[in-house]
Design an enzyme around this catalytic site. Sequence first.
Site, PDB file in Angstrom:
ATOM      1  N   TYR A  37      -2.047  10.233  -3.248  1.00  0.00           N
ATOM      2  CA  TYR A  37      -1.916  11.610  -3.259  1.00  0.00           C
ATOM      3  C   TYR A  37      -3.156  12.149  -2.771  1.00  0.00           C
ATOM      4  O   TYR A  37      -4.254  11.736  -2.916  1.00  0.00           O
ATOM      5  CB  TYR A  37      -1.983  11.891  -4.912  1.00  0.00           C
ATOM      6  CG  TYR A  37      -2.052  13.465  -4.821  1.00  0.00           C
ATOM      7  CD1 TYR A  37      -0.669  14.010  -4.577  1.00  0.00           C
ATOM      8  CD2 TYR A  37      -3.055  14.268  -5.307  1.00  0.00           C
ATOM      9  CE1 TYR A  37      -0.599  15.559  -4.878  1.00  0.00           C
ATOM     10  CE2 TYR A  37      -3.082  15.503  -5.521  1.00  0.00           C
ATOM     11  CZ  TYR A  37      -2.027  16.199  -5.316  1.00  0.00           C
ATOM     12  OH  TYR A  37      -1.773  17.679  -5.427  1.00  0.00           O
ATOM     13  N   ASP A  91      -9.907   9.024   1.624  1.00  0.00           N
ATOM     14  CA  ASP A  91      -9.927  10.139   0.695  1.00  0.00           C
ATOM     15  C   ASP A  91     -10.512   9.753  -0.396  1.00  0.00           C
ATOM     16  O   ASP A  91     -10.130   8.954  -1.455  1.00  0.00           O
ATOM     17  CB  ASP A  91      -8.256  10.412   0.364  1.00  0.00           C
ATOM     18  CG  ASP A  91      -8.062  11.624  -0.642  1.00  0.00           C
ATOM     19  OD1 ASP A  91      -9.193  12.035  -1.232  1.00  0.00           O
ATOM     20  OD2 ASP A  91      -6.850  12.140  -0.903  1.00  0.00           O
ATOM     21  N   LYS A 151     -13.463  17.102  -6.808  1.00  0.00           N
ATOM     22  CA  LYS A 151     -13.532  16.547  -8.204  1.00  0.00           C
ATOM     23  C   LYS A 151     -15.180  16.206  -8.574  1.00  0.00           C
ATOM     24  O   LYS A 151     -16.091  17.330  -8.608  1.00  0.00           O
ATOM     25  CB  LYS A 151     -12.948  15.080  -8.357  1.00  0.00           C
ATOM     26  CG  LYS A 151     -11.317  15.597  -8.364  1.00  0.00           C
ATOM     27  CD  LYS A 151     -10.353  14.495  -8.668  1.00  0.00           C
ATOM     28  CE  LYS A 151      -9.202  15.238  -8.765  1.00  0.00           C
ATOM     29  NZ  LYS A 151      -8.132  14.611  -8.027  1.00  0.00           N
TER      30      LYS A 151
HETATM   31  C1  LIG Z   1      -7.075  15.173  -6.763  1.00  0.00           C
HETATM   32  C2  LIG Z   1      -6.767  14.829  -5.496  1.00  0.00           C
HETATM   33  C3  LIG Z   1      -6.832  15.346  -4.577  1.00  0.00           C
HETATM   34  C4  LIG Z   1      -6.631  17.012  -4.375  1.00  0.00           C
HETATM   35  O1  LIG Z   1      -7.584  17.558  -4.966  1.00  0.00           O
HETATM   36  P1  LIG Z   1      -7.125  19.027  -5.554  1.00  0.00           P
HETATM   37  O2  LIG Z   1      -8.702  19.360  -5.939  1.00  0.00           O
HETATM   38  O3  LIG Z   1      -6.614  18.762  -6.897  1.00  0.00           O
HETATM   39  O4  LIG Z   1      -6.705  19.755  -4.575  1.00  0.00           O
HETATM   40  C5  LIG Z   1      -6.635  14.832  -3.076  1.00  0.00           C
HETATM   41  N1  LIG Z   1      -6.710  13.311  -3.221  1.00  0.00           N
HETATM   42  C6  LIG Z   1      -7.032  12.760  -4.145  1.00  0.00           C
HETATM   43  C7  LIG Z   1      -7.294  11.314  -4.073  1.00  0.00           C
HETATM   44  C8  LIG Z   1      -7.057  13.079  -5.389  1.00  0.00           C
HETATM   45  O5  LIG Z   1      -7.268  12.400  -6.548  1.00  0.00           O
END
Ligand SMILES: *Cc1c(COP(=O)(O)O)cnc(C)c1O
Length: 428
Positions: free
Chosen positions: A144, A239, A267
């Site tokens: 994701y 990511d 995060k």
């Molecule tokens: C949570 C997450 C996102 C998206 O971040 P948001 O602040 O929810 O838009 C992207 N990549 C990873 C790996 C994530 O866990």
Amino acid sequence: MIYQRSSALFAEAEKYIPGGVNSPVRAFKSVGGTPVFIEKAKGAYLYDADGNRLIDYIASWGPMILGHAHEPVIRAVTEKAEKGTSFGMPTETETEIARLAVSMVPGIDKIRFVNSGTEACMSAVRLARGYTGRDKIIKFAGCYHGHSDAFLIQAGSGAVTFGSPDSPGVTRGTAQDTLLTDYNDPESVKKLFEANSDEIAAIIIEPVAGNMGCILPDEGFLQGLRSLCDTHGALLIFDEVMTGFRLARGGAQECFGIKADIVTFGKVIGGGLPVGAFAARNEIMNHLAPLGPVYQAGTLSGNPLAMSAGLAMLSELNDNPGIFESLEEKTLYLHKGIARLLNKHSVPHRINRLGSMISVHFTDCDVRDFKSSATGNNNSFKKFFHGMLDEGIHLPPSAFESWFLNDALSYEDLDFTLNAVDKVATTL
Ligand SMILES: *Cc1c(COP(=O)(O)O)cnc(C)c1O
């Protein structure tokens, strides 16, 4: 436990907010029942609208690595708020957090702040395309990278839980430029490069996947991606929205000793306020507006409250690297305890873990990609989730989510959790 007021609040929320929530996984759709509404939180505990105390294994999906309402973060935000909440002009705090982040993370010279992980990943891909002059990206099933169009193709957790891996509204044109393959399958990545040799701008990957449970890269997998990118002139995007500042000061790059070309954050970097960021070496970052032609902007980007929360959080982690070891030890303790109890009750399972990320899968197969993650028994997970909730423990409400430990958890809390697992396992 009684959740009367939470249920009433949810019914009211459903009238005005689609599904009653502002982010789908919160709605409990994959586990059934209605979500718990939170009133406040402190340390390792959530306090809900009915006055229940819950031990929290969600940590706001990652940011609360030091526990809720952590003193230095709260102090930084409240002091800043007194001075005004947004100016749309530069502030010194932005440079302070940028300087600190650049010193903590390997291989980056400059960092740009945005408001979410979604924005960070979306912008990182635009930058990679602008830099390489190529259109296509490689993404792994079950990873994701936020909800922007290019990534909503077999996107893990929320998207998977709701059985809509390809969202309506994503155009075929966009989907065409996202090449999909399997996590931990280096051969398939090689083939994609062979078939699209000069068209691939970047590989984007969660170096430790956290959105199909917690999935570790096989030995050599990330290194193999690094080599393929180098051979074919593509960029490697890590990511690290989940893993950044959580697995180590320098995130997964530090853990595995591999340098990505662009790294994205979210995060933890915001300390619980809406922050994302992307970073790279000068040569790449200087392509970004206003220095270069790749456009990216944000009215509230670098917001003073958000930056001061993030700065306080990163400072704590930078000054106390023992936090990462302490978290790892707690997570290992939980891992061993859960494995022992599920074995005792003959519940088939696999547990994956790295640092303070852990996931429990009710399956007989090793979980190493999206397909094997999907073999988990969702009925067992539902029972487990609700059983634990009744015992006062809030796990992520989806079998496809990693649990996040926070350093405010005590060994007493962990034993309390294991005690609950011992009871709940008898019902599986
Ligand atoms: C949570 C997450 C996102 C998206 O971040 P948001 O602040 O929810 O838009 C992207 N990549 C990873 C790996 C994530 O866990």
